[in-house]
Design an enzyme around this catalytic site. Structure first.
Site, PDB file in Angstrom:
ATOM      1  N   LYS A 149       2.860  22.647 -14.316  1.00 27.08           N
ATOM      2  CA  LYS A 149       3.312  21.552 -13.455  1.00 27.08           C
ATOM      3  C   LYS A 149       2.499  20.291 -13.760  1.00 27.08           C
ATOM      4  O   LYS A 149       1.283  20.342 -13.880  1.00 27.08           O
ATOM      5  CB  LYS A 149       3.140  21.936 -11.990  1.00 27.08           C
ATOM      6  N   SER A 200     -26.267 -20.383   8.425  1.00 25.89           N
ATOM      7  CA  SER A 200     -25.376 -19.251   8.134  1.00 25.89           C
ATOM      8  C   SER A 200     -23.942 -19.612   8.496  1.00 25.89           C
ATOM      9  O   SER A 200     -22.992 -19.126   7.865  1.00 25.89           O
ATOM     10  CB  SER A 200     -25.802 -18.011   8.927  1.00 25.89           C
ATOM     11  N   ASN A 201     -23.796 -20.486   9.493  1.00 24.24           N
ATOM     12  CA  ASN A 201     -22.469 -20.806  10.009  1.00 24.24           C
ATOM     13  C   ASN A 201     -21.621 -21.639   9.056  1.00 24.24           C
ATOM     14  O   ASN A 201     -20.407 -21.736   9.242  1.00 24.24           O
ATOM     15  CB  ASN A 201     -22.595 -21.546  11.345  1.00 24.24           C
ATOM     16  N   SER A 215     -21.924 -13.547  12.111  1.00 28.16           N
ATOM     17  CA  SER A 215     -22.071 -14.784  11.345  1.00 28.16           C
ATOM     18  C   SER A 215     -22.526 -14.527   9.917  1.00 28.16           C
ATOM     19  O   SER A 215     -22.508 -15.437   9.091  1.00 28.16           O
ATOM     20  CB  SER A 215     -23.096 -15.690  12.023  1.00 28.16           C
ATOM     21  N   THR A 254      21.734   2.523  -4.610  1.00 26.93           N
ATOM     22  CA  THR A 254      21.470   1.894  -3.322  1.00 26.93           C
ATOM     23  C   THR A 254      21.521   2.988  -2.272  1.00 26.93           C
ATOM     24  O   THR A 254      22.365   3.888  -2.342  1.00 26.93           O
ATOM     25  CB  THR A 254      22.508   0.798  -3.000  1.00 26.93           C
ATOM     26  N   HIS A 255      20.625   2.956  -1.311  1.00 27.90           N
ATOM     27  CA  HIS A 255      20.481   4.042  -0.318  1.00 27.90           C
ATOM     28  C   HIS A 255      20.157   5.376  -0.994  1.00 27.90           C
ATOM     29  O   HIS A 255      20.465   6.439  -0.453  1.00 27.90           O
ATOM     30  CB  HIS A 255      21.760   4.204   0.520  1.00 27.90           C
ATOM     31  N   SER A 281      -1.194  21.265 -10.743  1.00 25.09           N
ATOM     32  CA  SER A 281      -1.281  22.271  -9.690  1.00 25.09           C
ATOM     33  C   SER A 281      -2.391  23.257  -9.993  1.00 25.09           C
ATOM     34  O   SER A 281      -2.634  23.606 -11.156  1.00 25.09           O
ATOM     35  CB  SER A 281       0.048  23.016  -9.553  1.00 25.09           C
ATOM     36  N   GLU A 301       0.903   7.812  -7.720  1.00 22.31           N
ATOM     37  CA  GLU A 301       0.390   8.320  -6.442  1.00 22.31           C
ATOM     38  C   GLU A 301      -0.952   7.673  -6.091  1.00 22.31           C
ATOM     39  O   GLU A 301      -1.204   7.326  -4.930  1.00 22.31           O
ATOM     40  CB  GLU A 301       0.253   9.839  -6.509  1.00 22.31           C
TER      41      GLU A 301
END
Length: 453
Positions: free
Chosen positions: A317, A133-134, A97, A180-181, A311, A324
């Site tokens: 890199k 509290s409710n 609660s 697409t795909h 890296s 991310e």
């Protein structure tokens, strides 16, 4: 640590001597040693705002000594201003609660209001007057969420929309190969690609803004089970009017306390909208990662800013760190929605008993989304650059452009042309000129990527 002895209905409790809270808070600290996470600052400030409004309206209704009411209101204002933040140590994972956090606030406000010995303010009889509290905890959940949406989340969405507008203004006229795909498809403009992102974000913003009236519908005055026992009949409405004036939100008292106190459906709906926004952030972040992939063996058709070495072993890199990070934050939001769903199920009879969990997860999700929206806008989109040369080079060789010949030579012939162009690696225009009776001028018009967008 120096201690003092406090008492409640269960007996004596040792409390740190300098603590502003009392016995009930200390019992909660002793009992709920689960996560080390306390209720969110926005939630605590919102609870203090409700206590302030309740005290002032109780005084106006002759339910509370005006001097005590003013002292409670001043103490609540200090909490709202960020003071005494270390006096709220109760774990999120507590009684369902939220009674422990409610009493934590009541005890701190009573101590602050009584300081100097001029008054004796009681945490239950005075600070908690007309409340349970409710009803006060679900009201706090809703109002904190409404404030978070209006003051944090919607401005963060607008900020990212502006960054996308700027990107479209800078580079929207460029042509690129559609996919697409994950396979080559018909061309489109960069502006059209960005418009796809923005259309969903616009819908999500409208969805979130549309929830504000529901989130601002509070169960003030319902007290223990929704019947309003021990609260003045006008209390809920008067506090709602004051809160509406103070916050600028469309705060009202619910017309069904039994539904509002036993469920968390408005926050469940909000959590679903937050999950939708998180899902969209993952989609856009992955689009950015794919376009940035390379720089030699990937698509490499656009560049994200180089923010840090990528890296510990491969010199030079650089990784797409902002997308991310956003994807991970969005994943947490999706997980939070599952917890909110389970929490909303815990509405047995007249009370939901997962109120702290629901509040914590919804507000954490908003925090994660706000940070993600600003990070994506400022550290990714604002410096994102499409590479015009990299976009143009595959356009001329894209065999899918043969789709534009369907109405002239038919689907089967267009498919032969596409396959031949792909097999030979030659421009589709040259292959079509050899395999059809169409003039080169006609083919140039039909296969012009700009016309096809």
């Amino acid at each position: 640590m120096p201690m003092r002895t406090e008492h409640d209905s269960l007996g004596a409790v040792e409390v740190p001597a300098e603590a502003l809270y009392g016995a009930q808070t200390q019992r909660a600290v002793n009992n709920f040693r689960i996560s080390g996470q306390t209720m969110p600052p926005l939630w605590l400030r919102t609870l203090a705002r409700l206590k302030q409004a309740a005290a002032l309206e109780n005084a106006a209704l002759n339910e509370l000594d005006p001097v005590k009411a003013d002292a409670i209101a001043d103490a609540a204002q200090a909490i709202m201003d960020g003071d005494h933040a270390d006096q709220f140590p109760v774990d999120v994972f507590q009684t369902g609660s939220g009674t422990s956090s409610n009493m934590n606030m009541n005890e701190v406000l009573a101590t602050l209001a009584s300081q100097g010995g001029r008054l004796t303010v009681h945490p239950n009889d005075d600070v908690n007057r007309g409340q349970s509290s409710n009803d006060i905890i679900p009201s706090t959940n809703q109002l904190a969420a409404a404030l978070g949406v209006r003051d944090r989340l919607l401005p963060a969405i607008d900020h990212l929309q502006q960054a996308l507008d700027d990107l479209s203004l800078r580079q929207g006229s460029l042509l690129k190969t559609g996919r697409t795909h994950l396979m080559d498809a018909m061309p489109l403009t960069v502006d059209q690609e960005i418009a796809g992102w923005q259309g969903v974000l616009t819908d999500l913003r409208q969805e979130l803004e549309g929830l504000l009236p529901r989130l601002s519908r509070l169960t003030l005055g319902g007290t223990a089970v929704g019947t309003g026992i021990n609260a003045h009949p006008e209390f809920g409405d008067r506090v709602a009017v004051r809160l509406a004036r103070d916050t600028g939100l469309p705060v009202t008292r619910t017309d069904n306390h039994f539904a509002a106190q036993s469920g968390q459906h408005d926050l469940l709906t909000l959590s679903g909208s937050l999950k939708n926004l998180a899902t969209w952030l993952i989609k856009v972040s992955n689009d950015l990662r794919w376009m940035n992939s390379g720089p030699l063996a990937g698509l490499a058709e656009a560049r994200l800013p180089a923010l840090q070495p990528g890296s510990s072993i491969m010199p030079g890199k650089v990784n797409p760190v902002i997308p991310e990070a956003v994807i991970q934050a969005a994943a947490q939001v999706i997980g939070n929605d599952t917890a909110v769903t389970l929490g909303a199920q815990n509405g047995q009879f007249q009370l939901n008993t997962a109120l702290p969990l629901v509040a914590h997860n919804v507000l954490q999700s908003m925090t994660l989304l706000c940070g993600s929206l600003f990070a994506l806008a400022d550290d990714a989109i604002a410096q994102f650059e499409y590479d015009e040369e990299a976009l143009n080079e595959p356009l001329a060789r894209n065999p899918i452009l043969a789709t534009a010949l369907n109405n002239e030579v038919g689907y089967n012939k267009a498919a032969e042309i596409a396959k031949a162009a792909y097999a030979s690696g030659r421009p589709i225009l040259d292959v079509a000129a050899e395999m059809t009776d169409l003039s080169r001028a006609q083919l140039q018009e039909l296969l012009n990527p700009a016309r096809l967008t």
